[in-house]
Scaffold this motif. Sequence first.
Motif, PDB file in Angstrom:
ATOM      1  N   GLU A   1      50.082  32.851  31.683  1.00 54.42           N
ATOM      2  CA  GLU A   1      49.953  34.207  32.231  1.00 54.42           C
ATOM      3  C   GLU A   1      49.546  34.152  33.704  1.00 54.42           C
ATOM      4  OE1 GLU A   1      47.408  38.312  31.366  1.00 54.42           O
ATOM      5  OE2 GLU A   1      47.550  36.765  29.801  1.00 54.42           O
ATOM      6  N   ARG A   2      48.586  33.273  34.025  1.00 55.78           N
ATOM      7  CA  ARG A   2      48.156  33.120  35.424  1.00 55.78           C
ATOM      8  C   ARG A   2      49.257  32.511  36.272  1.00 55.78           C
ATOM      9  NH1 ARG A   2      43.481  31.178  32.899  1.00 55.78           N
ATOM     10  NH2 ARG A   2      44.054  29.040  33.439  1.00 55.78           N
ATOM     11  N   ALA A   3      49.959  31.508  35.736  1.00 53.21           N
ATOM     12  CA  ALA A   3      51.021  30.843  36.508  1.00 53.21           C
ATOM     13  C   ALA A   3      52.177  31.793  36.805  1.00 53.21           C
ATOM     14  CB  ALA A   3      51.522  29.619  35.739  1.00 53.21           C
ATOM     15  N   PHE A   4      52.476  32.682  35.858  1.00 55.77           N
ATOM     16  CA  PHE A   4      53.589  33.619  36.031  1.00 55.77           C
ATOM     17  C   PHE A   4      53.208  34.837  36.866  1.00 55.77           C
ATOM     18  CE2 PHE A   4      56.419  32.576  32.083  1.00 55.77           C
ATOM     19  CZ  PHE A   4      56.479  31.253  32.491  1.00 55.77           C
ATOM     20  N   ALA A   5      51.905  35.115  36.979  1.00 56.73           N
ATOM     21  CA  ALA A   5      51.435  36.350  37.614  1.00 56.73           C
ATOM     22  C   ALA A   5      51.994  36.590  39.019  1.00 56.73           C
ATOM     23  CB  ALA A   5      49.909  36.377  37.638  1.00 56.73           C
ATOM     24  N   PRO A   6      52.024  35.570  39.924  1.00 55.97           N
ATOM     25  CA  PRO A   6      52.548  35.840  41.273  1.00 55.97           C
ATOM     26  C   PRO A   6      54.039  36.202  41.285  1.00 55.97           C
ATOM     27  CG  PRO A   6      51.256  33.818  41.215  1.00 55.97           C
ATOM     28  CD  PRO A   6      51.503  34.200  39.800  1.00 55.97           C
ATOM     29  N   TYR A   7      54.746  35.839  40.248  1.00 57.52           N
ATOM     30  CA  TYR A   7      56.189  36.066  40.207  1.00 57.52           C
ATOM     31  C   TYR A   7      56.569  37.355  39.472  1.00 57.52           C
ATOM     32  CZ  TYR A   7      56.206  31.103  41.419  1.00 57.52           C
ATOM     33  OH  TYR A   7      55.994  29.892  42.037  1.00 57.52           O
ATOM     34  N   ILE A   8      55.955  37.583  38.307  1.00 60.22           N
ATOM     35  CA  ILE A   8      56.399  38.709  37.476  1.00 60.22           C
ATOM     36  C   ILE A   8      55.251  39.607  37.021  1.00 60.22           C
ATOM     37  CG2 ILE A   8      58.490  37.548  36.669  1.00 60.22           C
ATOM     38  CD1 ILE A   8      57.024  36.758  34.134  1.00 60.22           C
ATOM     39  N   GLY A   9      54.018  39.239  37.317  1.00 55.62           N
ATOM     40  CA  GLY A   9      52.885  40.078  36.960  1.00 55.62           C
ATOM     41  C   GLY A   9      52.608  40.119  35.466  1.00 55.62           C
ATOM     42  N   PRO A  10      51.586  40.855  35.053  1.00 54.91           N
ATOM     43  CA  PRO A  10      51.211  40.910  33.640  1.00 54.91           C
ATOM     44  C   PRO A  10      52.277  41.542  32.752  1.00 54.91           C
ATOM     45  CG  PRO A  10      49.920  42.474  34.933  1.00 54.91           C
ATOM     46  CD  PRO A  10      50.637  41.606  35.906  1.00 54.91           C
ATOM     47  N   VAL A  11      52.951  42.573  33.249  1.00 57.19           N
ATOM     48  CA  VAL A  11      54.011  43.205  32.452  1.00 57.19           C
ATOM     49  C   VAL A  11      55.162  42.230  32.250  1.00 57.19           C
ATOM     50  CG1 VAL A  11      55.714  45.081  32.366  1.00 57.19           C
ATOM     51  CG2 VAL A  11      53.390  45.535  33.195  1.00 57.19           C
ATOM     52  N   GLY A  12      55.455  41.449  33.279  1.00 51.13           N
ATOM     53  CA  GLY A  12      56.511  40.448  33.168  1.00 51.13           C
ATOM     54  C   GLY A  12      56.177  39.391  32.133  1.00 51.13           C
ATOM     55  N   PHE A  13      54.906  38.983  32.087  1.00 48.08           N
ATOM     56  CA  PHE A  13      54.499  38.005  31.076  1.00 48.08           C
ATOM     57  C   PHE A  13      54.640  38.586  29.677  1.00 48.08           C
ATOM     58  CE2 PHE A  13      51.163  36.293  28.268  1.00 48.08           C
ATOM     59  CZ  PHE A  13      51.596  34.975  28.193  1.00 48.08           C
TER      60      PHE A  13
END
Length: 204
Positions: A75-87
């Motif tokens: 979730e943290r690794a993906f956050a800069p790219y897609i944010g929490p909704v993206g995760f």
Amino acid sequence: MNFGPVTLVLIAVTVLVSWQAFEKPQLLGRLILWPPAIDRHKQYDRLITHGFVHADWQHLIFNMITLFFFGAGIERAFAPYIGPVGFLLFYVSAILVAILPTYLRHRHDPNYRSLGASGAVSAVLFASILINPWQLLLVLFIPMPAIVFGVCYIGYSIWMDKRGGDNINHSAHLWGAGYGMLFTVIMEPRIIGVFLDRLMSPSF
């Protein structure tokens, strides 16, 4: 440990829905993946809802512990790219992608059923392995590098999927693992180079 809020919500919802399904067989019957219900009655929501119910407490706890330990990091690794909704969408889409081959294979089989979050959890786990291949995992309380576990897991899942007979959807594990890695590479193509560099430089 920095807990991922979306991960915690997913765990809470899954535990609540699974617990209710344990108590109410009718609810379990409505949420489980039963291909004829999708093919005949157009209950397409089952392609997602089956990922929030489990066979028993052991099945549920194993999946949720794995999601707890790896979900927050991804979730943290993906956050800069897609944010929490993206995760969140990544996780839900992993449930769908992991089960589609199984559904297509058994779509006319009235005796087939499948349930559990294993496909989505595999997606999260293998995204984590791609990002940090040498992290140590406790497998039956034995420390093991993630990349070694990943290779063994894929090999075992392929073998058991062909063998069958244990009432576990190994196909969903495989497709979930593949989707987790593919999604990560599409999101950040440079991860391939990072993975290869880290793979060549073991660090525990």
